[in-house]
Scaffold this motif. Sequence first.
Motif, short mmCIF file in Angstrom:
data_model
loop_
_atom_site.label_atom_id
_atom_site.label_comp_id
_atom_site.label_asym_id
_atom_site.label_seq_id
_atom_site.Cartn_x
_atom_site.Cartn_y
_atom_site.Cartn_z
N GLY A 250 0.91 -1.18 0.05
CA GLY A 250 -0.03 0.17 0.04
C GLY A 250 0.77 1.19 0.02
O GLY A 250 1.61 1.45 1.04
N ALA A 251 0.82 1.85 -1.05
CA ALA A 251 1.71 3.17 -1.29
C ALA A 251 1.04 4.40 -1.60
O ALA A 251 1.62 5.46 -1.66
CB ALA A 251 2.72 2.91 -2.33
N ASN A 252 -0.21 4.50 -1.56
CA ASN A 252 -0.96 5.67 -1.78
C ASN A 252 -1.64 6.30 -0.38
O ASN A 252 -2.62 5.78 -0.20
CB ASN A 252 -1.95 5.37 -2.71
CG ASN A 252 -1.44 4.84 -4.05
OD1 ASN A 252 -0.23 5.02 -4.57
ND2 ASN A 252 -2.55 3.95 -4.84
N PRO A 253 -0.89 7.35 -0.01
CA PRO A 253 -1.70 8.01 1.39
C PRO A 253 -2.81 8.79 0.99
O PRO A 253 -3.00 9.14 -0.18
CB PRO A 253 -0.54 8.75 1.66
CG PRO A 253 0.00 9.39 0.51
CD PRO A 253 0.30 8.09 -0.47
N GLY A 283 0.60 -2.40 -4.69
CA GLY A 283 0.19 -3.73 -5.21
C GLY A 283 1.22 -4.87 -5.08
O GLY A 283 0.71 -5.92 -5.47
N VAL A 284 2.50 -4.57 -5.29
CA VAL A 284 3.63 -5.60 -5.18
C VAL A 284 4.17 -5.96 -3.88
O VAL A 284 5.05 -6.91 -3.77
CB VAL A 284 4.59 -5.33 -6.16
CG1 VAL A 284 3.85 -5.07 -7.89
CG2 VAL A 284 5.16 -3.80 -6.21
N GLY A 285 4.27 -4.85 -2.98
CA GLY A 285 4.77 -4.96 -1.71
C GLY A 285 6.23 -4.75 -1.82
O GLY A 285 6.91 -4.57 -3.05
N VAL A 286 7.03 -4.57 -0.81
CA VAL A 286 8.36 -4.50 -0.71
C VAL A 286 8.87 -5.93 -0.39
O VAL A 286 8.48 -6.70 0.43
CB VAL A 286 8.85 -3.61 0.45
CG1 VAL A 286 10.23 -3.44 0.52
CG2 VAL A 286 8.24 -2.32 0.36
N ILE A 287 9.85 -6.38 -1.44
CA ILE A 287 10.37 -7.79 -1.52
C ILE A 287 11.53 -7.78 -0.54
O ILE A 287 12.84 -7.37 -0.98
CB ILE A 287 10.58 -8.17 -2.83
CG1 ILE A 287 9.04 -8.03 -3.92
CG2 ILE A 287 10.80 -9.57 -2.76
CD1 ILE A 287 9.21 -8.46 -5.14
N PRO A 288 11.63 -8.79 0.36
CA PRO A 288 12.72 -8.54 1.09
C PRO A 288 14.15 -9.38 0.37
O PRO A 288 13.87 -10.18 -0.30
CB PRO A 288 12.53 -9.43 2.40
CG PRO A 288 11.34 -10.32 1.96
CD PRO A 288 10.59 -9.58 0.92
N GLU A 289 15.37 -8.94 0.69
CA GLU A 289 16.30 -9.60 0.14
C GLU A 289 16.72 -11.07 0.72
O GLU A 289 17.04 -11.91 -0.20
CB GLU A 289 17.69 -8.99 0.56
CG GLU A 289 18.03 -7.78 -0.04
CD GLU A 289 17.40 -6.58 0.57
OE1 GLU A 289 17.19 -5.33 -0.12
OE2 GLU A 289 16.57 -6.66 1.54
N VAL A 290 16.05 -11.29 1.94
CA VAL A 290 16.28 -12.66 2.72
C VAL A 290 14.73 -13.17 2.89
O VAL A 290 14.08 -12.56 3.83
CB VAL A 290 17.17 -12.58 4.00
CG1 VAL A 290 16.88 -14.09 4.47
CG2 VAL A 290 18.49 -12.03 3.70
N ALA A 291 14.45 -14.12 2.06
CA ALA A 291 13.00 -14.47 2.35
C ALA A 291 12.87 -15.53 3.59
O ALA A 291 13.75 -16.51 3.40
CB ALA A 291 12.32 -15.03 1.18
#
Length: 448
Positions: A250-253, A283-291
């Motif tokens: 969610g990136a839209n304030p 819509g895509v989220g923040v993807i961690p380097e270490v899942a």
Amino acid sequence: MSLSIAQDKTFTKEYKENVIQSLSKLMNDYYVFPEVAKLTQEHLNAQLLDGYFDQFKNNETFAAALTKSVQTINKDKHMRIWSNQPNMNSKKSKGSIIEEHIARMDRSRQGNAGFQTVQILEGNVGYLDLRGFAGMETGKDITDAYMKLMSRTDAIIIDLSKNGGGNPRMVQYLCSYFFNQKLLLNSLYWREENITEEFWTLEEVGGLKMEDVPLFIITSERTFSGAEEFSYNMQTHKRATLVGQTSGGGANPGRSMRIDDNLSVFIPTGKAINPITKTNWEGVGVIPEVATTVEDSYDKTLDLAQKAAKTYRAQRNKKFNQLFTDLSNQLDHYTVGETDDIIFEKLKKCQEANLFNEGDINNLGYDYLITYKKPKLAEPILRANTILYPNSANAFDSYAELLMINGDLEASVRNYQRAVDIATINEDKNLQLFQKNLEIVKQKLKHK
């Protein structure tokens, strides 16, 4: 008859049509993506004509259906509709109003501006469980207090796995603790004003900046909005390692708006723009380097942080050793009046690297005065302390004492006076001692 039953009798197709018209107008007027708002309106009208909303018999289920419908088109997890609580204020007693106010205060106090837990873990790893980003007026002082507790750690974990977001100013403030240069972190475009607001790192925070301490962030599907911005800011600037699961996306304030007396909607009126990717995590989220799995996130992050802390300590201590050696070599080859500036620069580098603080420099000066019997060499050391810490009464008092010992009484008076002036402004508990020292050297000068 209960309020919910009374509402059910007026829950007609015309009522639903009016709600959809009002909702559509709000979206068209305020939603940050007007083209998407129009498509969403068309979708809602088609569903209304098809009779899709006929099955919902109260505002709670209708609100849930509307949320699902709008998100089907706009994919915007911030936009949601909910049923308002009935406004009963006019019927409340003064006592109940006071009770509710106190209850809100208690919830705020217990929430602690989102700061849930701070710990120093094995391996000198700082751990912060942060559940939200409060407004600056509430959260700044608490942030500074918690960051102070972690200021001497060799790696930091910030757990945002249960953080649903919050104030962008607080996101900016916490980010600023981890950068020592001016950087554009994020921008927010606002449709209503047609402006883009930029969020840069702040030059000053209320504590010690930790621009090179290894940083790890735990994320999960519950990490949302402002918590995602913090994570994304750090990730795109390569300042942290993210561990866990992909965040909520969610990136839209925006802000809450009333559709009518019964329903409200959160309309995203802005969008985030990252200066590096030129996009955001919507819509895509923040993807961690270490899942990792939810169950393994903490242990995996701690293991990574402990290893990073060990490496950081080794590198820092090597740097400290070199700085101290360089300073010691310069002190060993001190020439009165010729190498004072060089000693100052060496001390300044030690201070900037957090190898020396005011007390360390003060002790070093007295070591050369008392232990090594080199009062002339102590002079550039203690003078440097007054330059590096110009608001310290004690630094000026120590330098003034050395000047008195070295026979420069006039300079000693000036520096004792400076110590008294600073102590007066700061309401220093040692003010009387500084005043006494000043009078002693004045008498010495008088009878010289």
